[in-house]
Design an enzyme around this catalytic site. Structure first.
Site, short mmCIF file in Angstrom:
data_model
loop_
_atom_site.label_atom_id
_atom_site.label_comp_id
_atom_site.label_asym_id
_atom_site.label_seq_id
_atom_site.Cartn_x
_atom_site.Cartn_y
_atom_site.Cartn_z
NE ARG A 1 32.70 27.73 36.68
CZ ARG A 1 32.88 28.54 37.37
NH1 ARG A 1 31.80 29.12 37.81
NH2 ARG A 1 34.07 28.78 38.06
CG HIS B 1 35.99 35.20 44.21
ND1 HIS B 1 36.40 35.87 42.36
CD2 HIS B 1 35.58 36.75 44.47
CE1 HIS B 1 36.89 37.31 42.58
NE2 HIS B 1 35.94 38.22 43.86
CD GLN C 1 41.03 37.20 42.74
OE1 GLN C 1 40.67 38.06 41.93
NE2 GLN C 1 42.38 36.85 41.69
N1 APR Z 1 50.91 30.45 35.92
C1 APR Z 1 50.71 31.24 36.17
N2 APR Z 1 50.01 32.20 35.51
C2 APR Z 1 49.35 31.75 34.57
C3 APR Z 1 49.14 29.78 34.86
C4 APR Z 1 49.50 29.89 34.44
N3 APR Z 1 49.85 28.14 34.61
N4 APR Z 1 48.01 29.81 33.36
C5 APR Z 1 47.67 31.82 33.30
N5 APR Z 1 47.71 32.34 34.07
C6 APR Z 1 47.74 33.46 34.31
C7 APR Z 1 47.28 34.28 33.56
O1 APR Z 1 48.09 35.12 32.78
C8 APR Z 1 46.35 35.29 33.42
O2 APR Z 1 46.92 36.27 33.81
O3 APR Z 1 46.38 33.45 35.29
C9 APR Z 1 45.68 34.22 34.97
C10 APR Z 1 44.02 34.42 34.98
O4 APR Z 1 43.05 35.33 35.20
P1 APR Z 1 41.96 34.74 34.56
O5 APR Z 1 41.44 34.30 33.85
O6 APR Z 1 41.41 36.87 34.33
O7 APR Z 1 41.44 34.83 36.76
P2 APR Z 1 41.04 35.45 37.36
O8 APR Z 1 42.44 36.65 37.04
O9 APR Z 1 41.61 34.71 38.09
O10 APR Z 1 39.65 36.35 37.47
C11 APR Z 1 39.33 36.58 39.10
O11 APR Z 1 37.22 37.37 37.71
O12 APR Z 1 35.72 36.37 36.26
C12 APR Z 1 36.09 36.11 37.43
O13 APR Z 1 35.20 35.62 39.19
C13 APR Z 1 36.07 34.84 38.51
O14 APR Z 1 37.87 34.70 40.29
C14 APR Z 1 37.52 35.71 38.68
C15 APR Z 1 37.56 36.65 38.52
#
Ligand code: APR
Length: 245
Positions: free
Chosen positions: A71, A120, A102
């Site tokens: 990563r 995080h 996060q």
């Molecule tokens: N613009 C806006 N939103 C977006 C885009 C974009 N270009 N691309 C994706 N998304 C949105 C998706 O629709 C989704 O709702 O971003 C979100 C990403 O969600 P996750 O992958 O679940 O990421 P996150 O919410 O940051 O996860 C939280 O989970 O595994 C842990 O520690 C890790 O900090 C992380 C936490």
């Protein structure tokens, strides 16, 4: 539709002094960082239990380090995008601005955000299991397993894994500002992982105007004052433009 909503949020920001932004993996997606739960999401291809828990690290630190090294090597080549830079501009416009992320990718700092709360942790720090000191480390590739230069102990990534508590001081600072915030933006997070998943609701209960900016709707979209669908790298620059000088 989006333009009207963005204008409304811009007006709210102009009329307020205290602004908080919470970001998740979605803001870095346009830089090329994989999200966790999207179609290309990391948790679609890897099991969090094998890679992002203290138990996984106890069991197989080499495997966990190989994943983090992968990563780090990927992210080291990437640059902040228009969404990250728009938040740097927003920080200059708001009298009292807090950015909570996060994300562990370091892209907010790379863009120039002054003091993001990296709740995080960050991929670019390591922590010694023995002497507990933490150090900046940007080596790519990192020597696996990395050892502490002070005491020789095993180093771990300085991130918060599933099942681990967040730093108390950080949480205290976050909840204090959620009680006072007037306008909150929640950008690119699926709002599934606690405690961040409840920050928007805490702010709303305390009286803030809360807006979600996300490529898709989330389970919380209908709970906020405003929910705008689109890419963070497009919506945030538009928002900043509508706020004006
Ligand atoms: N613009 C806006 N939103 C977006 C885009 C974009 N270009 N691309 C994706 N998304 C949105 C998706 O629709 C989704 O709702 O971003 C979100 C990403 O969600 P996750 O992958 O679940 O990421 P996150 O919410 O940051 O996860 C939280 O989970 O595994 C842990 O520690 C890790 O900090 C992380 C936490």
């Amino acid at each position: 539709m989006n333009t009207w909503a963005i204008r409304q949020v811009a007006e709210k920001i102009k009329a307020s002094t205290r602004v908080v932004v919470l970001t998740g993996a979605g803001i870095s997606q346009e830089s090329g960082v994989p999200t966790f739960r999207g179609a290309d999401g990391l948790w679609k291809n890897f099991r969090a239990e094998d890679l992002a828990t203290p138990e996984a690290f106890d069991r197989d630190p080499l495997l966990v380090w190989q994943w983090y090294d992968w990563r780090r090597s990927l992210i080291k080549l990437l640059k902040p995008n228009a969404g990250h830079y728009a938040l740097v501009e927003l920080e200059k416009k708001a009298e009292d601005f807090t950015l909570i992320t996060q994300n562990v990718d370091g892209l907010h700092k790379a863009a120039g955000s002054r003091n993001p709360i990296e709740m995080h942790g960050t991929l670019w720090r390591v922590r010694c299991l023995q002497c507990k000191k933490s150090f900046e480390n940007k080596e790519v590739p990192i020597q696996i397993p990395p050892k502490c230069t002070t005491c020789g102990g095993l180093l771990r990534p300085d991130v918060v894994w599933f099942g681990e508590a967040l730093d108390e001081k950080i949480l205290h600072a976050i909840y204090t500002c959620l009680q006072r915030v007037e306008v909150m933006l929640i950008v690119g997070t699926s709002a599934i992982v606690q405690p961040a998943a409840s920050f928007g609701l805490v702010a709303k209960r305390a009286g803030a105007f809360v807006t979600e900016l996300n490529r898709s709707r989330t389970a919380q979209s209908s709970l906020f004052d405003c929910s705008i669908q689109g890419k963070a790298g497009e919506l945030l620059p538009q928002l900043v433009e509508h706020i004006g000088p």
